[in-house]
Write a protein that holds these residues in place. Structure first.
Motif, PDB file in Angstrom:
ATOM      1  N   THR A 109       0.845  -1.190   0.000  1.00 26.03           N
ATOM      2  CA  THR A 109       0.000   0.000   0.000  1.00 26.03           C
ATOM      3  C   THR A 109       0.880   1.239   0.000  1.00 26.03           C
ATOM      4  N   THR A 110       0.574   2.142  -0.889  1.00 22.46           N
ATOM      5  CA  THR A 110       1.333   3.386  -0.855  1.00 22.46           C
ATOM      6  C   THR A 110       0.749   4.297   0.216  1.00 22.46           C
ATOM      7  N   ALA A 111       1.537   5.300   0.586  1.00 24.70           N
ATOM      8  CA  ALA A 111       1.057   6.256   1.573  1.00 24.70           C
ATOM      9  C   ALA A 111      -0.200   6.937   1.058  1.00 24.70           C
ATOM     10  N   ARG A 112      -0.214   7.220  -0.215  1.00 23.00           N
ATOM     11  CA  ARG A 112      -1.365   7.894  -0.799  1.00 23.00           C
ATOM     12  C   ARG A 112      -2.631   7.071  -0.628  1.00 23.00           C
TER      13      ARG A 112
ATOM     14  N   GLU B  52      -3.176   4.739   1.480  1.00 25.27           N
ATOM     15  CA  GLU B  52      -3.549   4.582   2.879  1.00 25.27           C
ATOM     16  C   GLU B  52      -4.167   5.853   3.454  1.00 25.27           C
ATOM     17  N   VAL B  53      -3.574   6.989   3.147  1.00 23.18           N
ATOM     18  CA  VAL B  53      -4.131   8.234   3.691  1.00 23.18           C
ATOM     19  C   VAL B  53      -5.560   8.442   3.180  1.00 23.18           C
TER      20      VAL B  53
END
Lengths: 273, 526, 266
Positions: free
Chosen positions: C2-5, C7-8
């Motif tokens: 999962t990328t930070a994007r 996930e956020v």
């Protein structure tokens, strides 16, 4: 009018002079006052300290006691306290809803729509600013935070006080600065509360007043307690006690700092003598 | 030179072992910018003893309050602006996923790079990596609460990159190795001679005969920083607003260091909380009116810079936007608490708060002090304790208020801080219910609830209280009491209970009425 | 992974009560908000028209209040006024004089400064002025020969250190707001790169009367026609009140601002 009195738990127990004066004042103005004995407390203390669950039965008792006003049994409920009226108006229904009690919330709202703080009742409902009072003393007024910012009573209390005969009303510097009571704040953050109290009492002393008045006994208990500790001789009297005072039946300055009902017994009627 | 108390919690002060006569720093910086140590009552107790801080702060907040009131009074549609500001922010929160994506698209379309950071560590890594990729061992910074929140400077230092603060107050705080005490005027706890001492000791190129006249101090800072501005390769900033439908960012400032950092270096990195959006460019017309009047009490702040991505040939040719969560999504999840995210960081609430005015910013143990700090800090740290952690100092923050409501009155976006404070208290109480052990407050509240839920029980309690009417002597004032009442009697007298409660008096009156008016009762006289 | 994007955004959705999106860091799923529609009852425009006498009077008042120097001139007199102001720059250069040890005040901040590095060795000649490439040449027509006019553009920009050595910059403006005394530059060829109106110590800014609006919303709507332009809102010289709340003007950015308000024709 038939007006139901919510005396407030604090005044009922510690400062009976305030609700007694409220009765005296309203009866003098020709209204009938009723005291529903089931009442106890509006729940403010529990709500503001975060004990919503424990507040529910307290709120329920208040709402059920005063529910008849919504049916027209009485014309209004008067609460001589800005903070209690604020809690009734802005917190009771919310706490009921949180607990899933929609019906109780609706009743709470109906009751709160007819609940007034004292100056609101006198000025907005009864249309008066001159209540025929006489109080020949130097007085300064502290606008309590809830009445100022939650109820927006504005200058109603001052207009009522200005109309009092023989009063010497002096302005309190930094009047709308909080006195530091804040309910349990005074205990949980005692040092900060004391620092705020220090400044408030200094301002009161600086006015040269004999009497400090306000619409909330809770704030008066706090500021009065400070004035007492400082040995100032300044009395703390509720707004009702000043407005109830007349030439025929003046409100005496209590011997002590706090509102005392003296050793007063209620006036006996002819038949009972 | 008199010793100066820094106003830091006890746990952070260390005796100066450098030997030199320096009444400031070095002090260790807290590991957690959102949780410095002592709980509020303990921290406040210390800072309240600092008379100089109280005087400085009391004066400062009064000046700003007066200025704010004057310029707000001029605006005929102030309340309408507040209504719009509040509603726009509500819309932002409700549509946040879409707006964030729209912002990203627009920034990228104009040549910017968008990064996402789940937490402080990730954000710091992103910034450090960019600086290193540019071969920079130094970056210039515009004041940014978000970068303080994540401890960026310390993280960069760990990577061998020096972050030079360029706001005068932040520079002072940085040189003194201190911590900020106010959102807008972070060095308010320092007076001019202290600042001069700090410059002479730490600035390096300060003129040796530097006086403590504020203008001279500012000019010394100007000269010192100008060298940095003209040579810096990488700048780091925050942002006041980001416009979703155009990708435009805005920085509102007074000194010009913002313009310097946003314009002269080749690479700009902006770290911004995900909540700082507005939907359209036109929405700026609301916030560019609300913010300056609320924060510095001016009709407009000296400089506001707006930029969109990269403009070829003008300003930084490489632009990076770091979108930061770091607990904001936890705040967003709470129905009542989420409006804390509407904050535009004006600090008007600090300037009217009677508590903040007396205890100062450091007592809140967080880079976000005052009323907004009391509702934001516990929520941002919810995942590590925050609102509901036992023994978490942040859990004491919602109680750091007398609920006077002055903050709500001045908040330009109408955040109902008092209601959120009460709600956070409820969350804390509810979370604590599951803990074992006797909690005296809970016990007392339960008992009071039982008594106050019934008129007869309450009447009985009142009657019992009147038995104490003899206490307090002739003045009927109790001056000494055992705990917990001692917390009260330390500073004020308690009234002795009256001989007769109100309802006893009422009942006696009713009983005394002529027969036929009220039904006779068998109850005894009060 | 999962990328930070991802996930956020998932966390944000979870916070807003969207199911199937996981939870927030502290394990919560929120409730969907129901925002009210945005009331826009605030003023969209002032009661005074663009460039009206009332707006100009208010603008001048605010500029003076901010200690900017205001010159109200006709279009014909503009070049001469510019020339006069530039000539003042060539008076014996003063550096940042140190106050005496008796703490007497330093030089007035409003005095023109000649820049930090000398453009030429002779104080009375060789004043260097930078102008954006698209500035109206006619405005410079009255400048004497010995004034060195340097043109700056995105294609041929001056280095920051060179900008630091000029005495002044002359620019146009995009819009001015009278209620707040604000002048906005938008980086177009007659206003120049942002650096040119930032680094020199003296800024001569020409504002036409018909560019003056009363309120902020009017200006924002106008600027919103080209929101991608780099915008600089200037409301007086820079200032700080960080030292004991004592306001000090002219920290960074030009310490002297001359506003040349050009009257409407006729």
């Amino acid at each position: 009018m038939r007006i139901a009195l919510a005396a407030t738990c604090l005044a009922d127990t510690l400062f009976p002079g305030a609700p007694r004066a409220t009765v005296r004042l309203l009866e003098r103005l020709g209204h009938e006052v009723v005291f529903p004995a089931d009442q106890a407390c509006c729940g403010q203390m529990h709500v503001n300290t975060g004990y919503f669950r424990e507040a529910v039965p307290v709120i329920r008792n208040h709402v059920e006691t005063f529910a008849p006003v919504a049916d027209g049994e009485w014309d209004a409920v008067v609460m001589p306290s800005g903070s209690c009226t604020g809690s009734v108006r802005h917190q009771q229904a919310m706490v009921c809803r949180r607990a899933g009690l929609e019906d109780l919330a609706a009743t709470a709202e109906a009751v709160s729509a007819k609940t007034y703080e004292l100056s609101e009742l006198l000025v907005d409902v009864l249309g008066l600013t001159d209540v025929g009072a006489w109080f020949p003393h130097r007085v300064t007024y502290h606008p309590t935070c809830h009445s100022l910012r939650m109820l927006h009573v504005g200058d109603k209390p001052l207009r009522l006080l200005r109309a009092v005969e023989a009063i010497d009303l002096v302005e309190l510097p930094a009047a709308d600065s909080c006195c530091g009571f804040g309910g349990t704040f005074a205990l949980k953050n005692a040092d900060t509360s004391a620092a705020m109290l220090e400044d408030k009492t200094a301002n009161v002393r600086g006015t040269g007043a004999e009497v400090l008045t306000a619409g909330d006994m809770s704030c008066l208990m706090h500021i009065g307690g400070g004035l007492s500790r400082q040995g100032t001789g300044i009395r703390a009297l509720h707004l009702a006690e000043v407005l109830a005072s007349t030439r025929e039946e003046p409100t005496p300055l209590p011997e002590t700092m706090f509102t005392r009902p003296e050793r007063e017994r209620p006036a006996r009627t002819e038949a009972a003598r | 030179m008199s010793r100066t108390f820094l106003g830091l919690p006890r746990t952070l002060r260390r005796p100066d072992d450098a030997g030199a006569d320096q009444p400031f720093g070095p002090v260790p910086h807290p590991q957690e910018p959102l949780r410095w140590g002592d709980d509020f009552p303990a921290a406040a107790k210390q800072t309240l003893k600092n008379d100089q801080l109280r005087r400085n702060l009391g004066h400062a907040t009064q000046v700003i309050r007066t200025k704010r009131a004057a310029v707000v009074g001029e605006v005929p549609d102030w309340e309408a602006l507040r209504d719009a500001g509040s509603a726009v922010k509500q819309q932002v929160m409700a549509h946040l996923p879409d707006l964030l994506q729209q912002l990203e698209e627009n920034v990228v379309a104009r040549g910017g790079v968008v990064h996402w950071a789940r937490d402080a560590a990730e954000a710091n890594r992103i910034v450090a990596d960019i600086a290193k990729a540019k071969g920079a061992d130094e970056v210039v910074k515009v004041k940014s609460m978000a970068t303080q929140e994540i401890g960026l400077n310390e993280a960069l230092a760990d990577e061998g990159i020096a972050a030079i603060e360029t706001d005068l107050a932040e520079l002072i705080v940085q040189l003194a190795d201190d911590m900020p005490s106010h959102i807008l005027v972070p060095a308010i706890h320092r007076n001019r001679s202290e600042i001069r001492d700090i410059f002479l000791a730490r600035m390096g190129d300060a003129p040796p005969d530097l006086s403590d006249v504020p203008r001279e101090l500012a000019m010394a800072a100007r000269a010192h920083l100008r060298r940095k501005f003209l040579s810096a390769k990488v700048a780091v900033s925050g942002a006041n607003f980001a416009v979703a439908d155009t990708g435009t960012l805005a920085v509102v400032e007074s000194e010009g260091n913002g313009r310097m950092c946003l314009t002269l270096p080749e690479t700009l990195v902006t770290v911004m909380g995900i909540e700082k959006l507005v939907p359209t460019f036109d929405d700026l017309e609301v916030f560019l009116q609300l913010l300056p009047r609320s924060s510095t009490g001016e009709r407009m702040n000296p400089y506001t810079s707006l930029w969109t991505g990269v403009t070829p040939g003008d300003g930084p040719q490489e632009f990076h936007l770091v979108l930061l969560d770091n607990g904001r999504t936890d705040v967003l999840a709470d129905e009542v608490g989420r409006s804390a995210l509407h904050c535009i960081r004006c600090s008007a609430c600090l300037n009217v708060c009677p508590v903040y005015e007396r205890v100062g910013g450091h007592a809140y143990g967080s880079v976000y002090p005052g009323p907004i700090g009391a509702i934001l800090t516990p929520q941002l740290t919810a995942s590590t304790g925050g609102v509901s952690g036992h023994h978490d100092p942040n859990a004491s923050l919602p109680y750091a208020s007398s609920l006077c409501g002055a903050c709500y009155e001045v908040c330009p976006v109408k955040i109902d801080i008092p209601s959120i404070l009460v709600d956070l208290r409820a969350r804390e109480v509810d979370a604590d219910r599951s803990t074992r052990g006797v909690d005296p407050w809970r016990t007392a509240m339960k008992a009071a609830s039982w008594v106050m839920a019934d008129g007869d029980r309450f009447a009985l309690a009142g009657r019992a209280a009147t038995l104490g009417s003899g206490l307090g002597g002739r003045d009927h004032a109790i001056s000494v009491a055992p705990p917990p009442a001692s917390a009260w009697t330390k500073a004020r007298d308690l009234p002795a209970p009256p001989r007769q409660t109100f309802r006893e008096w009422w009942k006696t009156r009713e009983d005394d009425r002529p027969t036929g008016t009220t039904p006779a009762t068998a109850e005894e006289d009060a | 992974m999962t990328t930070a994007r991802t996930e956020v955004l998932a966390r944000v959705r979870a916070a807003l009560g969207q199911t199937g999106s996981g939870t927030t860091p502290s394990g919560k799923v929120g409730t969907a908000p129901h925002p009210e529609p945005v009331p826009r009852a605030y003023r969209a425009a002032g009661e005074h028209a663009v460039g009206s006498p009332e707006v100009l009077e208010q603008l001048v008042d605010r500029l003076v209040d901010y200690k900017a120097h205001v010159h109200q001139v006709s279009a014909d007199a503009l070049p001469a006024t510019i020339a006069t102001l530039v000539a003042e720059l060539s008076e014996p250069r003063r550096g940042i004089a140190r106050p005496g040890s008796d703490n007497s005040p330093g030089p007035e901040l409003s005095e023109p400064q000649g820049g930090i590095a000398p453009p030429g060795s002779d104080n009375s000649r060789g004043v260097r002025v930078v102008v954006p490439d698209g500035l109206d040449d006619a405005w410079l027509a009255a400048l004497p020969e010995d004034v060195d006019v340097v043109r700056d553009s995105r294609e041929h920009p001056l280095a920051a250190t060179d900008l630091d050595a000029v005495a002044a910059v002359v620019t146009a403006a995009r819009v001015a707001i009278s209620e707040t005394g604000t002048i906005v530059l938008d980086g177009e060829p007659d206003q120049g790169r942002r650096a040119v109106s930032l680094v020199p110590d003296v800024h001569l800014c020409v504002v036409r009367a018909d560019q003056a609006v009363q309120t902020v919303p009017e200006a924002v709507r106008l600027l919103g026609e080209h929101p991608e332009r780099p915008l600089t809102w200037i409301s007086g010289p820079s200032a700080t009140s960080d030292i004991e709340l004592d306001r000090v003007e002219g920290v960074h950015g030009p310490r002297t601002l001359h506003v040349l308000l050009v009257a409407p024709r006729g």
